[in-house]
Design a protein around this motif. Structure first.
Motif, PDB file in Angstrom:
ATOM      1  N   ASP A   8       0.832  -1.212   0.000  1.00  0.00           N
ATOM      2  CA  ASP A   8       0.000   0.000   0.000  1.00  0.00           C
ATOM      3  C   ASP A   8       0.865   1.260   0.000  1.00  0.00           C
ATOM      4  OD1 ASP A   8      -2.267  -1.546   0.000  1.00  0.00           O
ATOM      5  OD2 ASP A   8      -2.685  -1.319   2.140  1.00  0.00           O
ATOM      6  N   ALA A   9       1.944   1.242   0.820  1.00  0.00           N
ATOM      7  CA  ALA A   9       2.842   2.405   0.882  1.00  0.00           C
ATOM      8  C   ALA A   9       3.575   2.592  -0.444  1.00  0.00           C
ATOM      9  CB  ALA A   9       3.843   2.228   2.017  1.00  0.00           C
ATOM     10  N   LEU A  10       3.980   1.491  -1.051  1.00  0.00           N
ATOM     11  CA  LEU A  10       4.674   1.564  -2.337  1.00  0.00           C
ATOM     12  C   LEU A  10       3.770   2.143  -3.416  1.00  0.00           C
ATOM     13  CD1 LEU A  10       7.108   0.832  -4.179  1.00  0.00           C
ATOM     14  CD2 LEU A  10       6.030  -1.417  -4.488  1.00  0.00           C
ATOM     15  N   LEU A  11       2.532   1.670  -3.470  1.00  0.00           N
ATOM     16  CA  LEU A  11       1.604   2.154  -4.486  1.00  0.00           C
ATOM     17  C   LEU A  11       1.234   3.620  -4.254  1.00  0.00           C
ATOM     18  CD1 LEU A  11      -0.733  -0.957  -4.929  1.00  0.00           C
ATOM     19  CD2 LEU A  11       1.149  -0.203  -6.395  1.00  0.00           C
ATOM     20  N   ALA A  12       1.176   4.023  -2.997  1.00  0.00           N
ATOM     21  CA  ALA A  12       0.916   5.435  -2.710  1.00  0.00           C
ATOM     22  C   ALA A  12       2.090   6.301  -3.157  1.00  0.00           C
ATOM     23  CB  ALA A  12       0.666   5.623  -1.213  1.00  0.00           C
ATOM     24  N   ARG A  13       3.295   5.745  -3.072  1.00  0.00           N
ATOM     25  CA  ARG A  13       4.516   6.488  -3.438  1.00  0.00           C
ATOM     26  C   ARG A  13       4.725   6.530  -4.952  1.00  0.00           C
ATOM     27  NH1 ARG A  13       8.827   8.309  -4.970  1.00  0.00           N
ATOM     28  NH2 ARG A  13      10.759   8.570  -3.775  1.00  0.00           N
ATOM     29  N   CYS A  14       4.478   5.416  -5.648  1.00  0.00           N
ATOM     30  CA  CYS A  14       4.773   5.380  -7.087  1.00  0.00           C
ATOM     31  C   CYS A  14       3.877   4.377  -7.805  1.00  0.00           C
ATOM     32  CB  CYS A  14       6.249   5.067  -7.337  1.00  0.00           C
ATOM     33  SG  CYS A  14       6.890   3.627  -6.466  1.00  0.00           S
ATOM     34  N   GLY A  15       2.594   4.478  -7.585  1.00  0.00           N
ATOM     35  CA  GLY A  15       1.655   3.535  -8.185  1.00  0.00           C
ATOM     36  C   GLY A  15       1.159   3.957  -9.545  1.00  0.00           C
ATOM     37  N   THR A  16       2.042   3.945 -10.517  1.00  0.00           N
ATOM     38  CA  THR A  16       1.649   4.250 -11.893  1.00  0.00           C
ATOM     39  C   THR A  16       2.520   3.441 -12.836  1.00  0.00           C
ATOM     40  OG1 THR A  16       1.262   6.035 -13.493  1.00  0.00           O
ATOM     41  CG2 THR A  16       3.236   6.202 -12.162  1.00  0.00           C
ATOM     42  N   THR A  17       1.996   3.077 -13.966  1.00  0.00           N
ATOM     43  CA  THR A  17       2.791   2.338 -14.937  1.00  0.00           C
ATOM     44  C   THR A  17       3.736   3.293 -15.671  1.00  0.00           C
ATOM     45  OG1 THR A  17       1.168   2.645 -16.693  1.00  0.00           O
ATOM     46  CG2 THR A  17       0.934   0.664 -15.305  1.00  0.00           C
ATOM     47  N   ASP A 209      15.747   2.394  -7.590  1.00  0.00           N
ATOM     48  CA  ASP A 209      15.949   3.601  -6.778  1.00  0.00           C
ATOM     49  C   ASP A 209      15.862   3.258  -5.286  1.00  0.00           C
ATOM     50  OD1 ASP A 209      15.914   6.067  -5.539  1.00  0.00           O
ATOM     51  OD2 ASP A 209      14.477   6.973  -6.929  1.00  0.00           O
ATOM     52  N   LYS A 210      16.994   3.271  -4.604  1.00  0.00           N
ATOM     53  CA  LYS A 210      17.014   2.920  -3.180  1.00  0.00           C
ATOM     54  C   LYS A 210      16.245   3.923  -2.339  1.00  0.00           C
ATOM     55  CE  LYS A 210      20.629   3.470  -0.608  1.00  0.00           C
ATOM     56  NZ  LYS A 210      20.183   4.545   0.305  1.00  0.00           N
ATOM     57  N   HIS A 211      16.092   5.157  -2.837  1.00  0.00           N
ATOM     58  CA  HIS A 211      15.350   6.147  -2.064  1.00  0.00           C
ATOM     59  C   HIS A 211      13.879   5.751  -1.938  1.00  0.00           C
ATOM     60  CE1 HIS A 211      18.838   8.575  -3.524  1.00  0.00           C
ATOM     61  NE2 HIS A 211      18.807   8.960  -2.263  1.00  0.00           N
ATOM     62  N   ILE A 212      13.349   5.103  -2.954  1.00  0.00           N
ATOM     63  CA  ILE A 212      11.971   4.628  -2.872  1.00  0.00           C
ATOM     64  C   ILE A 212      11.869   3.559  -1.807  1.00  0.00           C
ATOM     65  CG2 ILE A 212      10.189   3.326  -4.114  1.00  0.00           C
ATOM     66  CD1 ILE A 212      10.999   4.839  -6.641  1.00  0.00           C
ATOM     67  N   VAL A 213      12.824   2.651  -1.769  1.00  0.00           N
ATOM     68  CA  VAL A 213      12.841   1.608  -0.746  1.00  0.00           C
ATOM     69  C   VAL A 213      12.896   2.232   0.636  1.00  0.00           C
ATOM     70  CG1 VAL A 213      14.107  -0.388   0.161  1.00  0.00           C
ATOM     71  CG2 VAL A 213      13.937  -0.028  -2.320  1.00  0.00           C
ATOM     72  N   ASP A 214      13.778   3.214   0.819  1.00  0.00           N
ATOM     73  CA  ASP A 214      13.920   3.871   2.123  1.00  0.00           C
ATOM     74  C   ASP A 214      12.616   4.579   2.520  1.00  0.00           C
ATOM     75  OD1 ASP A 214      16.516   3.000   2.184  1.00  0.00           O
ATOM     76  OD2 ASP A 214      17.373   4.907   1.520  1.00  0.00           O
ATOM     77  N   ASP A 215      11.999   5.264   1.554  1.00  0.00           N
ATOM     78  CA  ASP A 215      10.757   5.989   1.850  1.00  0.00           C
ATOM     79  C   ASP A 215       9.645   5.036   2.261  1.00  0.00           C
ATOM     80  OD1 ASP A 215      12.015   8.320   1.238  1.00  0.00           O
ATOM     81  OD2 ASP A 215      11.053   8.603  -0.715  1.00  0.00           O
ATOM     82  N   VAL A 216       9.552   3.905   1.571  1.00  0.00           N
ATOM     83  CA  VAL A 216       8.474   2.951   1.827  1.00  0.00           C
ATOM     84  C   VAL A 216       8.693   2.223   3.142  1.00  0.00           C
ATOM     85  CG1 VAL A 216       7.411   0.814   1.011  1.00  0.00           C
ATOM     86  CG2 VAL A 216       7.849   2.680  -0.589  1.00  0.00           C
ATOM     87  N   ARG A 217       9.911   1.828   3.407  1.00  0.00           N
ATOM     88  CA  ARG A 217      10.193   1.026   4.604  1.00  0.00           C
ATOM     89  C   ARG A 217      10.316   1.882   5.860  1.00  0.00           C
ATOM     90  NH1 ARG A 217      13.989  -4.114   3.679  1.00  0.00           N
ATOM     91  NH2 ARG A 217      12.685  -4.722   5.436  1.00  0.00           N
ATOM     92  N   SER A 218      10.604   3.163   5.665  1.00  0.00           N
ATOM     93  CA  SER A 218      10.731   4.065   6.828  1.00  0.00           C
ATOM     94  C   SER A 218       9.934   5.322   6.580  1.00  0.00           C
ATOM     95  CB  SER A 218      12.201   4.410   7.069  1.00  0.00           C
ATOM     96  OG  SER A 218      12.976   3.260   7.248  1.00  0.00           O
ATOM     97  N   PRO A 219       8.594   5.216   6.523  1.00  0.00           N
ATOM     98  CA  PRO A 219       7.762   6.393   6.244  1.00  0.00           C
ATOM     99  C   PRO A 219       7.941   7.457   7.305  1.00  0.00           C
ATOM    100  CG  PRO A 219       6.405   4.582   7.064  1.00  0.00           C
ATOM    101  CD  PRO A 219       7.785   4.018   6.838  1.00  0.00           C
TER     102      PRO A 219
END
Length: 220
Positions: A8-17, A209-219
């Motif tokens: 859910d957090a990932l899709l909120a951050r970058c949920g587009t094709t 992009d590791k920043h996406i991982v960081d944002d999602v895992r540590s909101p």
């Protein structure tokens, strides 16, 4: 965070094709399907995905939205549009490939990728092989196309490619296509091709992009 919460957090951050990001209104009609093929070619090169998307948008803005228009453009026009999008490292080679690919598509399928779909008749390997006949489309490009086209070609869904699985691993999600498909599902029913395509694209962004991982895992 649970796996569902991570998705859910990932899709909120970058949920587009990637197709949507490139301005492609993907439908089962010749022009957007061709535009997706062009985008898949650009994304498969060793270049930032954002640059590939920008280059695709530039090509389309200059009228190269169909195989006939792409083939009718001069090599220099293709080079200039790619350069405008920031796609300079491979611009000359890619301009040549796009011209030859458009000509091949016109000759073999009348410019209509739905004919390739009919020819493959639901056989994913046959579809990939047909796509790889296009100059510039290798295994990675074919997978990109299938990953995105599953939103409108349900027979290839669910499809989660290797790059998306890398993103899942980085996020601590199960590196299993079947389990990821379940996580893409809505509470009211199973995941359709569109939802899987959106999740797969988001996972690819996490892989890149590791920043996406960081944002999602540590909101925040």
């Amino acid at each position: 965070m649970t796996a569902r919460g991570t998705v859910d957090a990932l899709l909120a951050r970058c949920g587009t094709t990637y197709a949507a990001e490139a301005g492609i209104r993907l439908r089962n009609t010749p022009q957007p399907l061709y535009q997706l093929l062009v985008l898949s070619d650009l994304l498969s090169a060793r270049i930032r995905a954002s640059v590939a998307v920008s280059a695709a948008r530039a090509l389309f803005a200059h009228g190269m939205r169909s195989p006939r228009r792409m083939a009718g453009a001069t090599w220099q026009q293709r080079v200039d549009a790619l350069g405008e999008g920031g796609y300079r490292r491979y611009d000359e080679r890619t301009a040549t490939q796009l011209g030859k690919g458009a000509q091949l598509l016109l000759a073999d399928y009348g410019g209509d990728l739905r004919r390739l779909r009919e020819e493959a008749d639901g056989d994913l390997d046959a579809l990939r092989a047909g796509l790889r006949r296009t100059p510039g489309i290798g295994p990675a490009g074919a997978d990109i196309f299938v990953r995105e086209v599953q939103a409108v070609w349900p027979e290839v869904a669910p499809f989660v490619d290797g790059k998306a699985l890398q993103g899942a691993e980085r996020l601590g999600l199960p590196a299993s296509p079947a389990k990821l498909v379940k996580l893409a599902a809505e509470p009211a029913g199973p995941a359709d091709g569109h939802r899987v395509a959106v999740l797969a694209a988001a996972l690819v962004r996490a892989a890149l992009d590791k920043h996406i991982v960081d944002d999602v895992r540590s909101p925040a």
